[in-house]
Enzyme design. Structure first.
Site, short mmCIF file in Angstrom:
data_model
loop_
_atom_site.label_atom_id
_atom_site.label_comp_id
_atom_site.label_asym_id
_atom_site.label_seq_id
_atom_site.Cartn_x
_atom_site.Cartn_y
_atom_site.Cartn_z
N ASP A 48 4.00 -4.19 -5.62
CA ASP A 48 4.32 -5.45 -5.39
C ASP A 48 6.00 -5.23 -5.25
OD1 ASP A 48 2.06 -6.54 -5.30
OD2 ASP A 48 2.30 -7.81 -6.98
N GLU A 75 0.79 -1.18 -0.11
CA GLU A 75 0.14 0.01 0.02
C GLU A 75 0.93 1.11 0.14
OE1 GLU A 75 -3.34 0.11 -0.39
OE2 GLU A 75 -3.24 -2.11 -0.45
#
Ligand SMILES: [Zn+2]
Length: 437
Positions: A366, A285
């Protein structure tokens, strides 16, 4: 009116064709996706044997099929409703009738523009109900009570009125006072509203629906705070949201801007995931933030809305355009009404582009997360767990996922992490989990 309409006789059939084409494409994609799920339904595909057991896999196939069939029913209803609304001239008839009753002021036009789409959306309530209390319930995800469900919908309607009405009222007032460039001011008003919402939502709107409590002091909080410091992520607080009041699905997000920024973890996530996995999820995030995904998405949305308001500026005083849809009145009011009701038939064609960009952002976040925590293993474990717990479709049809998926599939994310990371962050980890260690 008939003469004016004949100056653009292609407009109404054109919109009709777009609506029908959208319906057909949705149906074809759903069917392809069902066939892909059924083709692999016999046994767990080899790459996922250490991820799900046979019973969970079988359940995920049934969940995919149930949602797909329900989706087809829903999209058939929505398309049918819009075709009926278009062909019967319901919008212009109701608009003119209401104007006769309420008067031509911006205040009354705004009321009609906000209320009519809202009333149309009420006819979809049975679908919302069935999605929650039939599909989600059958697969063990639903924790919502009918009372909470009704309260949520009432609050949603209040919000649409409280936020939508002043905005539409401002926009419909501008042409009379702001001169020929009114659409630029209207666009700026719209942007200002969006920005204001980013400040207001986490403080006022979200707490109306959910309870937010600070993540308790302890090893998890210390660890997440440390990660935030290391990645220079400034935030107001780390909060836990009672997502379990409505569903067993889990998620994490951050919300707000500046000093109002909050990290939010679903309680379902905190209770089911290890500290390592939660740290990796938070790092992902934070990756979205550090890599500038939020301003880039805002910029793209500002550009899109600029194009839309530019069109409004061009078309608002063009009787030929509005007459093609049966309106004898001109102005921004009917245009907004048409956009709110039929806009989805146009934005549908842009969704693969938005999803493609979103998937790129996911891969980047990621990669950021793996580098931030020094290993890709916790993120891979977390993604696998999320996939398994949410009964995500493991074998979507490529055309379906290309069109509809805002996130890459688990398989794509693992592959990307494996090939894009330097050896120390990657070495041996994913192949280890793949071998079931
Ligand atoms: Zn993400």
């Amino acid at each position: 009116m008939a003469n004016l309409a004949s100056s653009a006789p292609w407009l109404l059939p054109g919109l009709l064709a777009l609506l029908l084409l959208r319906w057909i494409i949705e149906l074809v994609l759903d069917r392809l996706n069902e066939r892909a799920a059924l083709a692999h339904a016999g046994e767990v595909p080899a790459p996922f044997r250490d991820l799900v057991d046979a019973a969970t896999y079988e359940k995920s196939v049934r969940y995919t099929l149930a949602r797909s069939q329900f989706g087809q029913l829903e999209s058939t209803y929505t398309s049918g409703l819009l075709v009926v609304v278009l062909l019967t001239g319901l919008l212009p008839a109701t608009f003119h009738r209401a104007i006769d009753l309420l008067g031509h002021s911006s205040a009354s036009i705004a009321l009609i523009v906000v209320a009519l789409p809202l009333l149309l959306s009420f006819t979809r309530l049975p679908f919302d109900w069935a999605a929650q209390f039939r599909i989600e319930e059958r697969f063990g995800f639903n924790t919502t009570t009918p009372r909470t469900w009704w309260l949520d919908h009432c609050k949603g309607i209040c919000l649409s009125l409280l936020l939508g009405y002043p905005l539409v009222w401002l926009v419909t007032s501008l042409p009379a006072v702001a001169g020929p460039a009114w659409w630029v001011y209207a666009w700026l008003t719209f942007l200002g509203f969006q920005l204001l919402l980013m400040f207001v939502a986490p403080v006022v709107i979200l707490p109306w629906f959910n309870r937010f409590t600070p993540l308790p002091q302890g090893s998890l909080r210390e660890r997440l705070e440390r990660l935030a410091r290391q990645t220079r992520f400034h935030h107001h607080d780390i909060l836990v949201m009672d997502g379990s009041r409505r569903s067993r699905h889990s998620n994490a997000f951050f919300t707000g801007i500046g000093r109002y920024r909050r990290i939010v973890l679903y309680d379902t996530l905190v209770s089911q995931f290890s500290n390592d996995e939660l740290e990796a999820i938070l790092a992902h995030e934070i990756g979205h933030y550090r890599l500038g995904h939020v301003p880039r998405m805002l910029a793209a949305s500002a550009l899109t809305s600029f194009a839309l308001f530019f069109l409004f500026g061009k078309l608002a005083d063009q009787p030929w355009f509005l007459a093609a849809f049966g309106f004898s009145a001109t102005g921004i009011g009917p245009l907004l009404l048409l956009t709110l009701v039929f806009g989805g038939a146009l934005s549908f064609w842009l969704s693969p582009l938005a999803n493609w960009r979103s998937r790129r952002f996911e891969h980047q976040a990621d990669r950021f997360a793996a580098q931030a925590v020094g290993s890709s293993q916790p993120l891979v474990k977390a993604l696998r767990k999320l996939t398994e717990r949410n009964l995500a479709n493991l074998t979507p049809h490529p055309a379906y996922s290309w069109f509809h998926y805002s996130h890459p599939t688990l398989w794509e994310r693992e592959q990307a992490l494996r090939t894009s990371l330097p050896a120390p962050v990657n070495a041996g980890e994913i192949s280890d989990t793949r071998a079931g260690k």
